[in-house]
Design a protein around this motif. Structure first.
Motif, PDB file in Angstrom:
ATOM      1  N   ALA A 144     115.816  39.354 -97.505  1.00 61.71           N
ATOM      2  CA  ALA A 144     114.383  39.119 -97.690  1.00 61.71           C
ATOM      3  C   ALA A 144     113.557  40.014 -96.776  1.00 61.71           C
ATOM      4  O   ALA A 144     112.518  40.545 -97.175  1.00 61.71           O
ATOM      5  CB  ALA A 144     114.047  37.648 -97.444  1.00 61.71           C
ATOM      6  N   ALA A 201     113.157  32.174 -98.746  1.00 64.13           N
ATOM      7  CA  ALA A 201     114.318  33.009 -98.433  1.00 64.13           C
ATOM      8  C   ALA A 201     114.785  32.786 -96.996  1.00 64.13           C
ATOM      9  O   ALA A 201     115.980  32.896 -96.706  1.00 64.13           O
ATOM     10  CB  ALA A 201     113.985  34.478 -98.664  1.00 64.13           C
ATOM     11  N   MET A 224     113.936  34.108-104.029  1.00 66.43           N
ATOM     12  CA  MET A 224     113.820  35.546-103.880  1.00 66.43           C
ATOM     13  C   MET A 224     112.975  36.142-105.005  1.00 66.43           C
ATOM     14  O   MET A 224     112.292  37.146-104.792  1.00 66.43           O
ATOM     15  CB  MET A 224     115.219  36.166-103.868  1.00 66.43           C
ATOM     16  CG  MET A 224     115.265  37.540-103.323  1.00 66.43           C
ATOM     17  SD  MET A 224     115.021  37.688-101.543  1.00 66.43           S
ATOM     18  CE  MET A 224     116.557  37.058-100.907  1.00 66.43           C
ATOM     19  N   TYR A 279     109.062  34.477 -99.244  1.00 63.56           N
ATOM     20  CA  TYR A 279     109.676  34.831 -97.969  1.00 63.56           C
ATOM     21  C   TYR A 279     110.051  33.562 -97.197  1.00 63.56           C
ATOM     22  O   TYR A 279     111.135  33.477 -96.610  1.00 63.56           O
ATOM     23  CB  TYR A 279     108.733  35.712 -97.150  1.00 63.56           C
ATOM     24  CG  TYR A 279     109.335  36.227 -95.875  1.00 63.56           C
ATOM     25  CD1 TYR A 279     110.340  37.191 -95.900  1.00 63.56           C
ATOM     26  CD2 TYR A 279     108.915  35.757 -94.638  1.00 63.56           C
ATOM     27  CE1 TYR A 279     110.896  37.681 -94.732  1.00 63.56           C
ATOM     28  CE2 TYR A 279     109.465  36.234 -93.458  1.00 63.56           C
ATOM     29  CZ  TYR A 279     110.453  37.188 -93.508  1.00 63.56           C
ATOM     30  OH  TYR A 279     111.008  37.654 -92.345  1.00 63.56           O
ATOM     31  N   LEU A 312     109.315  36.183-104.081  1.00 65.58           N
ATOM     32  CA  LEU A 312     109.024  37.258-103.137  1.00 65.58           C
ATOM     33  C   LEU A 312     108.888  38.593-103.874  1.00 65.58           C
ATOM     34  O   LEU A 312     107.926  39.340-103.662  1.00 65.58           O
ATOM     35  CB  LEU A 312     110.122  37.349-102.076  1.00 65.58           C
ATOM     36  CG  LEU A 312     110.038  38.517-101.090  1.00 65.58           C
ATOM     37  CD1 LEU A 312     108.734  38.486-100.306  1.00 65.58           C
ATOM     38  CD2 LEU A 312     111.237  38.509-100.154  1.00 65.58           C
TER      39      LEU A 312
END
Length: 193
Positions: free
Chosen positions: A125, A59, A1, A56, A4
């Protein structure tokens, strides 16, 4: 995460510099030179995009669900992306009424895209990715429209350009919705569960 989030900060941040800190941007261009600034801008944007895609993807392997959207929301999202594609095309086809009326069609297209994906996806996400793009597009759209009004900017368009925008946008949307989205993202927007 974390990848991201870092990617979102880098990508959306570098795409906001000219509007939110124009003086700093100008200083950097003078200090580095226009070519070096463009190079730095490109490197930060590409690195941010890579981190977004990687983060992403990671996630999605172990999602944190905030809500479970019903299957029909995927179909609604697919339909809501149709105007996003048309608006994206309008951003690059000069002289259309659509671009003249909207002013900044790419940002409005990003809003449609983000809202569509927030409706159909329920993980943390998804909220971070699509919510960040939505907030960025809303803020930038407001700033740019205000700047256009203050500058007294007016635009005009031709119907023939609108036809081109609509045809190209719809064809691109059909190709993406029916084939490319599943190939690239791994999800068929109009597929079953």
């Amino acid at each position: 995460m974390l990848a991201l989030i870092a990617g979102l900060v880098m990508f959306l941040g570098i795409h906001s510099v000219g509007l939110f800190v124009p003086r700093w941007r100008g200083q950097m261009i003078v200090r580095l030179g226009p070519l070096a600034w463009k190079g730095l801008y490109t490197v930060v944007a590409v690195l941010g995009l890579v981190l977004i895609v990687y983060g992403y993807g990671q996630a999605r392997l172990a999602p944190t669900w905030l809500w479970v959207p019903p299957v029909w929301t995927r179909h609604l999202a697919a339909l809501l992306t149709l105007p996003a594609f048309v608006l994206l095309v309008a951003a690059y086809v000069p002289g259309s009424h659509i671009k003249a009326r909207v002013g900044h069609p790419m940002l409005l297209g990003v809003k449609f895209w983000a809202i569509a994906h927030l409706i159909a996806n329920g993980t943390l996400a998804d909220l971070l990715l699509f919510g960040s793009f939505l907030a960025w597009a809303v803020a930038l759209f407001i700033v740019l429209r205000r700047r256009d009004r203050l500058a007294g900017m007016t635009r005009s368009g031709r119907a023939s350009r609108d036809v081109a925008v609509l045809v190209i946008g719809v064809v691109a949307w059909v190709a993406f919705a029916l084939w490319l989205h599943e190939m690239i993202i791994g999800v068929a927007p109009f597929g079953a569960a």
